[in-house]
Design an enzyme around this catalytic site. Structure first.
Site, PDB file in Angstrom:
ATOM      1  N   LYS A   9       0.641   1.434  -4.867  1.00  0.00           N
ATOM      2  CA  LYS A   9       1.669   2.388  -5.280  1.00  0.00           C
ATOM      3  C   LYS A   9       1.103   3.364  -6.333  1.00  0.00           C
ATOM      4  O   LYS A   9       0.010   3.130  -6.873  1.00  0.00           O
ATOM      5  CB  LYS A   9       2.882   1.602  -5.806  1.00  0.00           C
ATOM      6  CG  LYS A   9       3.560   0.749  -4.714  1.00  0.00           C
ATOM      7  CD  LYS A   9       4.677  -0.107  -5.296  1.00  0.00           C
ATOM      8  CE  LYS A   9       5.403  -0.901  -4.221  1.00  0.00           C
ATOM      9  NZ  LYS A   9       6.447  -1.785  -4.783  1.00  0.00           N
ATOM     10  N   TYR A  49      11.272   2.673   3.278  1.00  0.00           N
ATOM     11  CA  TYR A  49      12.141   1.715   2.588  1.00  0.00           C
ATOM     12  C   TYR A  49      13.578   1.735   3.138  1.00  0.00           C
ATOM     13  O   TYR A  49      14.512   1.377   2.421  1.00  0.00           O
ATOM     14  CB  TYR A  49      12.148   2.001   1.088  1.00  0.00           C
ATOM     15  CG  TYR A  49      10.940   1.428   0.361  1.00  0.00           C
ATOM     16  CD1 TYR A  49      10.667   0.057   0.376  1.00  0.00           C
ATOM     17  CD2 TYR A  49      10.080   2.245  -0.358  1.00  0.00           C
ATOM     18  CE1 TYR A  49       9.569  -0.480  -0.289  1.00  0.00           C
ATOM     19  CE2 TYR A  49       8.974   1.718  -1.028  1.00  0.00           C
ATOM     20  CZ  TYR A  49       8.733   0.355  -0.994  1.00  0.00           C
ATOM     21  OH  TYR A  49       7.646  -0.180  -1.654  1.00  0.00           O
ATOM     22  N   ASN A 112       5.400  -2.339  -9.965  1.00  0.00           N
ATOM     23  CA  ASN A 112       4.678  -3.556  -9.555  1.00  0.00           C
ATOM     24  C   ASN A 112       3.452  -3.279  -8.680  1.00  0.00           C
ATOM     25  O   ASN A 112       2.953  -4.147  -7.978  1.00  0.00           O
ATOM     26  CB  ASN A 112       5.637  -4.580  -8.922  1.00  0.00           C
ATOM     27  CG  ASN A 112       6.301  -4.075  -7.662  1.00  0.00           C
ATOM     28  OD1 ASN A 112       6.016  -2.966  -7.208  1.00  0.00           O
ATOM     29  ND2 ASN A 112       7.161  -4.889  -7.083  1.00  0.00           N
ATOM     30  N   HIS A 115       2.489  -2.814  -2.505  1.00  0.00           N
ATOM     31  CA  HIS A 115       3.430  -3.240  -1.467  1.00  0.00           C
ATOM     32  C   HIS A 115       2.665  -3.987  -0.386  1.00  0.00           C
ATOM     33  O   HIS A 115       1.539  -3.611  -0.051  1.00  0.00           O
ATOM     34  CB  HIS A 115       4.097  -2.018  -0.827  1.00  0.00           C
ATOM     35  CG  HIS A 115       4.705  -2.308   0.519  1.00  0.00           C
ATOM     36  ND1 HIS A 115       5.935  -2.881   0.656  1.00  0.00           N
ATOM     37  CD2 HIS A 115       4.219  -2.147   1.780  1.00  0.00           C
ATOM     38  CE1 HIS A 115       6.189  -3.049   1.952  1.00  0.00           C
ATOM     39  NE2 HIS A 115       5.169  -2.603   2.658  1.00  0.00           N
ATOM     40  N   GLU A 126       5.440  -0.754  10.002  1.00  0.00           N
ATOM     41  CA  GLU A 126       4.867   0.026   8.896  1.00  0.00           C
ATOM     42  C   GLU A 126       3.512   0.620   9.281  1.00  0.00           C
ATOM     43  O   GLU A 126       3.208   1.763   8.935  1.00  0.00           O
ATOM     44  CB  GLU A 126       4.773  -0.859   7.646  1.00  0.00           C
ATOM     45  CG  GLU A 126       6.165  -1.188   7.106  1.00  0.00           C
ATOM     46  CD  GLU A 126       6.173  -2.233   5.994  1.00  0.00           C
ATOM     47  OE1 GLU A 126       5.094  -2.737   5.614  1.00  0.00           O
ATOM     48  OE2 GLU A 126       7.276  -2.542   5.495  1.00  0.00           O
TER      49      GLU A 126
HETATM   50  P1  RTP Z   1       7.358  -4.356  -1.541  1.00  0.00           P
HETATM   51  O1  RTP Z   1       8.282  -4.095  -0.357  1.00  0.00           O
HETATM   52  O2  RTP Z   1       7.120  -3.137  -2.386  1.00  0.00           O
HETATM   53  O3  RTP Z   1       6.131  -5.120  -1.196  1.00  0.00           O
HETATM   54  O4  RTP Z   1       8.149  -5.312  -2.501  1.00  0.00           O
HETATM   55  P2  RTP Z   1       8.869  -6.651  -2.191  1.00  0.00           P
HETATM   56  O5  RTP Z   1       8.967  -6.910  -0.717  1.00  0.00           O
HETATM   57  O6  RTP Z   1       8.209  -7.663  -3.028  1.00  0.00           O
HETATM   58  O7  RTP Z   1      10.319  -6.336  -2.756  1.00  0.00           O
HETATM   59  P3  RTP Z   1      11.583  -5.624  -2.099  1.00  0.00           P
HETATM   60  O8  RTP Z   1      12.766  -6.440  -2.440  1.00  0.00           O
HETATM   61  O9  RTP Z   1      11.343  -5.227  -0.664  1.00  0.00           O
HETATM   62  O10 RTP Z   1      11.661  -4.301  -2.972  1.00  0.00           O
HETATM   63  C1  RTP Z   1      10.821  -3.225  -2.719  1.00  0.00           C
HETATM   64  C2  RTP Z   1      10.398  -2.597  -4.011  1.00  0.00           C
HETATM   65  O11 RTP Z   1      11.528  -2.045  -4.660  1.00  0.00           O
HETATM   66  C3  RTP Z   1      11.353  -2.139  -6.066  1.00  0.00           C
HETATM   67  N1  RTP Z   1      12.441  -2.941  -6.612  1.00  0.00           N
HETATM   68  N2  RTP Z   1      13.053  -2.617  -7.715  1.00  0.00           N
HETATM   69  N3  RTP Z   1      14.763  -2.618  -9.948  1.00  0.00           N
HETATM   70  C4  RTP Z   1      14.876  -3.605  -9.075  1.00  0.00           C
HETATM   71  O12 RTP Z   1      15.668  -4.516  -9.173  1.00  0.00           O
HETATM   72  C5  RTP Z   1      13.971  -3.573  -7.936  1.00  0.00           C
HETATM   73  N4  RTP Z   1      13.924  -4.480  -6.970  1.00  0.00           N
HETATM   74  C6  RTP Z   1      12.951  -4.070  -6.129  1.00  0.00           C
HETATM   75  C7  RTP Z   1      10.013  -2.800  -6.313  1.00  0.00           C
HETATM   76  O13 RTP Z   1       9.015  -1.767  -6.440  1.00  0.00           O
HETATM   77  C8  RTP Z   1       9.802  -3.567  -5.030  1.00  0.00           C
HETATM   78  O14 RTP Z   1       8.446  -3.858  -4.815  1.00  0.00           O
END
Ligand code: RTP
Length: 148
Positions: A9, A49, A112, A115, A126
């Site tokens: 990212k 997303y 973070n 991804h 994707e």
């Molecule tokens: P990613 O898709 O980026 O690998 O992350 P992930 O599966 O671990 O998490 P996901 O729930 O799919 O969320 C995607 C990205 O959204 C941001 N996020 N912000 N502020 C918040 O509560 C929150 N929750 C998620 C993070 O950048 C997350 O990686």
């Protein structure tokens, strides 16, 4: 062989962590099958997303992902989707184990740094979105030293 989509990212790129992240996937034994530095516009980020479009953080997530260049990659190997997520660590870096990318290199969920696809099905979707021409077709000469 299984493939996953990994994206460094904008914060990971700005902080100079591209090499540090790539080396963890390379050293594990996975093969790099696609790599590009690119910026994405809002419609593209929203498409990537789209499953999160109803979340309260969706707007800030799109701002974040479009805020600077990202590194898009395809990695290949046995179980790479699940193992890739293990290497990356939990979504919230505060809950990511030491030794994981987020556990070692990030502090908050909204920054973070990386991804990784969460299923084989998402990975295929994707990869098709980010690499419309598909992966690069090659095989490392180390293959017999990594797989029996
Ligand atoms: P990613 O898709 O980026 O690998 O992350 P992930 O599966 O671990 O998490 P996901 O729930 O799919 O969320 C995607 C990205 O959204 C941001 N996020 N912000 N502020 C918040 O509560 C929150 N929750 C998620 C993070 O950048 C997350 O990686």
């Amino acid at each position: 062989m299984e493939q996953t989509f990994i994206m460094i990212k904008p914060d990971g790129v700005q902080r100079g962590l591209v090499g540090e992240i790539i080396i963890r996937f390379e050293k594990k034994g996975f093969s790099l099958k696609g790599l590009k530095l690119m910026t994405v516009d809002r419609p593209f980020a929203e498409k990537h997303y789209e499953d999160l479009s109803s979340k309260p953080f969706f707007g800030s997530l799109i701002e974040y992902i479009t805020s600077g260049p990202v590194v898009a990659m395809i990695w290949e190997g046995e179980g790479v989707v699940k193992t890739g997520r293990t290497i990356i660590g939990a979504t919230n870096p505060a809950q990511s184990a030491p030794g994981t990318i987020r556990g070692d290199l990030a502090i908050v969920t909204g920054r973070n740094i990386i991804h990784g696809s969460d299923s084989v099905e998402s990975a295929q979707k994707e990869i098709a979105l980010w690499f419309p021409d598909g992966p690069i077709n090659w095989q490392s000469s180390l293959h017999p030293w990594i797989y029996e």
